[in-house]
Design a protein around this motif. Structure first.
Motif, short mmCIF file in Angstrom:
data_model
loop_
_atom_site.label_atom_id
_atom_site.label_comp_id
_atom_site.label_asym_id
_atom_site.label_seq_id
_atom_site.Cartn_x
_atom_site.Cartn_y
_atom_site.Cartn_z
N THR A 20 0.83 -1.21 0.00
CA THR A 20 0.00 0.00 0.00
C THR A 20 0.86 1.25 0.00
OG1 THR A 20 -1.67 -1.24 1.25
CG2 THR A 20 -1.91 1.16 1.18
N LYS A 294 -5.94 -6.43 6.24
CA LYS A 294 -6.78 -5.23 6.22
C LYS A 294 -6.20 -4.15 7.12
CE LYS A 294 -10.49 -3.33 4.53
NZ LYS A 294 -10.64 -3.17 3.08
N SER A 295 -5.70 -4.54 8.30
CA SER A 295 -5.12 -3.55 9.20
C SER A 295 -3.84 -2.97 8.62
CB SER A 295 -4.88 -4.14 10.59
OG SER A 295 -3.95 -5.21 10.55
N GLN A 297 -3.19 -2.56 5.45
CA GLN A 297 -3.62 -1.63 4.42
C GLN A 297 -4.13 -0.32 5.02
OE1 GLN A 297 -7.49 -2.25 2.37
NE2 GLN A 297 -6.29 -2.38 0.48
N LEU A 298 -5.00 -0.43 6.04
CA LEU A 298 -5.59 0.78 6.63
C LEU A 298 -4.53 1.62 7.34
CD1 LEU A 298 -8.08 2.47 7.26
CD2 LEU A 298 -8.47 1.04 9.28
N GLN A 301 -2.66 3.52 4.74
CA GLN A 301 -3.46 4.60 4.16
C GLN A 301 -3.53 5.80 5.09
OE1 GLN A 301 -7.05 2.34 3.49
NE2 GLN A 301 -6.51 1.83 1.37
N VAL A 302 -3.73 5.54 6.37
CA VAL A 302 -3.76 6.65 7.35
C VAL A 302 -2.39 7.30 7.44
CG1 VAL A 302 -4.01 7.19 9.80
CG2 VAL A 302 -5.69 5.71 8.67
N TYR A 318 -6.29 5.86 12.57
CA TYR A 318 -6.33 4.42 12.26
C TYR A 318 -7.14 3.66 13.29
CZ TYR A 318 -4.03 -0.28 12.53
OH TYR A 318 -3.74 -1.62 12.65
N LEU A 321 -10.95 4.60 12.86
CA LEU A 321 -11.55 4.01 11.66
C LEU A 321 -11.73 2.50 11.82
CD1 LEU A 321 -9.64 5.94 8.86
CD2 LEU A 321 -12.02 6.24 9.54
N TRP A 322 -10.73 1.86 12.43
CA TRP A 322 -10.80 0.40 12.60
C TRP A 322 -11.98 0.00 13.47
CZ3 TRP A 322 -8.47 -3.49 10.13
CH2 TRP A 322 -8.63 -4.77 10.66
N GLN A 325 -15.51 0.59 12.07
CA GLN A 325 -15.94 -0.37 11.06
C GLN A 325 -16.11 -1.78 11.60
OE1 GLN A 325 -13.76 -0.07 7.42
NE2 GLN A 325 -14.92 -1.67 6.40
#
Length: 406
Positions: A20, A294-295, A297-298, A301-302, A318, A321-322, A325
């Protein structure tokens, strides 16, 4: 001066973070101590991972379409892997971590991430950046690397978390054996993953038999209170399955740890944690591969938004958002594990509950799409009534566990 991110751990979470970051042109270094030994793991991946992360299905050893649950007394629930609207993508993908991890690591390198074969020994995080020391696995010499931010993706025993001063998380222990079976014996398992419940197999979690490319992976998981019994629990499982394992050849025995709760925070000043290092394994199933990816990636991104100002307050976007969701799912599965695996009578109730078509549908809607599937009020009432009747039945007239039968 170019900004650089150090990722400690190049398994699925670290590799996905690197992929990412490199996609956004950020200089990235992966530090991994073990490049050759396969990561011990059950290896179950939801099909959503292949779509979301653009992964080839050639990484899949087996597509499991039936999940079988066996209670302490031998009751079975054969659950089809299908959601409300069945599709060709309704399955549980079984992978070998040496193949799966290797692919992601190679993709990260192809996109420009630097990979260092080394073991993290020291970590200093200050206002000016991050300074890490590591031992080179090539020549044993100590080396130093500097970066703007560090991401810990280094598993349940995370050296990154420890060097950040975080307390160790409670951990479950799992032991697994890979057994090569004759083709006729392997046919029984080719599209079926089986979960076994019972005090002699796991007092508080479960044991399993998962099909892979050319072998069967059997194993047990148990919480911290019973970790000293893990080897005996595995032997009990092997004895239970002995007729089905006849003619099998042991390929590998492996052990690993699973964090039993998340870290209080996932991000800090110039530091972030992902996957098992952050404690992001879901209860009941013990699923971790998807959540690590997924973590990773997130977090990346953050981080890309705050590389100039990587304060704890900014990077904890982060965290927010985690849990916005996925918080409901983690809370639900934690409660379900305590309820369903609490004792053998509850294990019987849990197995009977899994025979309910609405439970089956909602389970795989949630699993395959990684979101809590809503249940209409009438469906909730019917499921609750079935569960209450099962509770009464199994507590008034307890079933005899298989181990106590003549």
């Amino acid at each position: 001066m170019p900004q650089r991110v150090l990722i400690v751990g190049a398994s699925v979470g670290g590799a996905m973070a690197a992929i990412t970051l490199r996609g956004m042109g950020i200089e990235t270094v992966l530090l991994e101590k073990e490049l050759h030994k396969p990561k011990p793991c059950g290896g179950a991946v939801p099909p959503a991972a292949f779509r979301e992360f653009d992964l080839p299905t050639s990484l899949i050893d087996r597509k499991v379409t039936i999940c079988r649950l066996v209670s302490p007394s031998g009751q079975e629930a054969n659950v089809p892997v299908a959601g409300t609207n069945p599709t060709e993508h309704d399955y549980v993908a079984m992978v070998r971590r040496e193949v799966f991890d290797g692919f992601l690591r190679e993709r990260a390198q192809q996109r420009g991430a630097e990979l260092i074969h080394g073991q993290l020994n020291g970590l200093e995080v200050g206002a000016a950046g991050v300074r890490a020391t590591y031992r080179s696995m090539a020549d044993g010499r100590e080396q130093t690397i500097t970066a703007d931010v560090v991401i810990g993706a280094d598993g349940a025993y995370s050296p990154t978390a420890r060097l950040l001063g975080l307390p160790p998380l409670p951990r479950a222990i799992a032991i697994q054996e890979r057994i090569a079976l004759p083709p006729e014996a392997m046919r029984e398992w080719q599209d079926t993953a089986t979960i076994y419940l019972g005090r002699e197999l796991s007092p508080d979690l479960y044991s399993w038999a998962f099909p892979k490319h050319d072998h069967l992976a059997i194993g047990i998981g148990t919480g911290p209170a019973h970790s000293k019994q893990a080897k005996q629990l595995l032997e009990n499982l092997k004895q239970r399955l002995a007729p089905k394992l006849a003619g099998g050849r042991l390929l590998l025995r492996e052990a690993y740890a699973l964090p039993m709760q998340p870290q209080k925070y996932l991000a800090f000043e110039r530091a972030m944690l992902v996957g098992d290092a952050a404690g992001l394994v879901t209860h009941t199933s013990g699923e971790g591969i998807y959540w690590a990816m997924k973590s990773g990636q997130l977090a990346a991104q953050v981080l890309s938004q705050y590389l100039d100002t990587p304060t704890a307050a900014n990077l904890r976007t982060y965290d927010r958002l985690w849990w916005q969701q996925y918080g409901t799912m983690y809370t639900f599965l934690r409660g379900l594990q305590k309820w369903g695996y609490g004792n053998e009578r509850q294990m019987e109730v849990f197995t009977e509950m899994c025979r309910n078509p609405d439970v089956q549908r909602l389970t795989f809607d949630s699993y395959m799409h990684k979101t809590m599937a809503p249940a209409p009020w009438a469906v909730q009432m019917k499921m609750t009534g079935d569960i209450l009747r099962s509770q009464v039945r199994n507590y008034v007239r307890p079933r005899t566990p298989l181990r106590d039968l003549p």
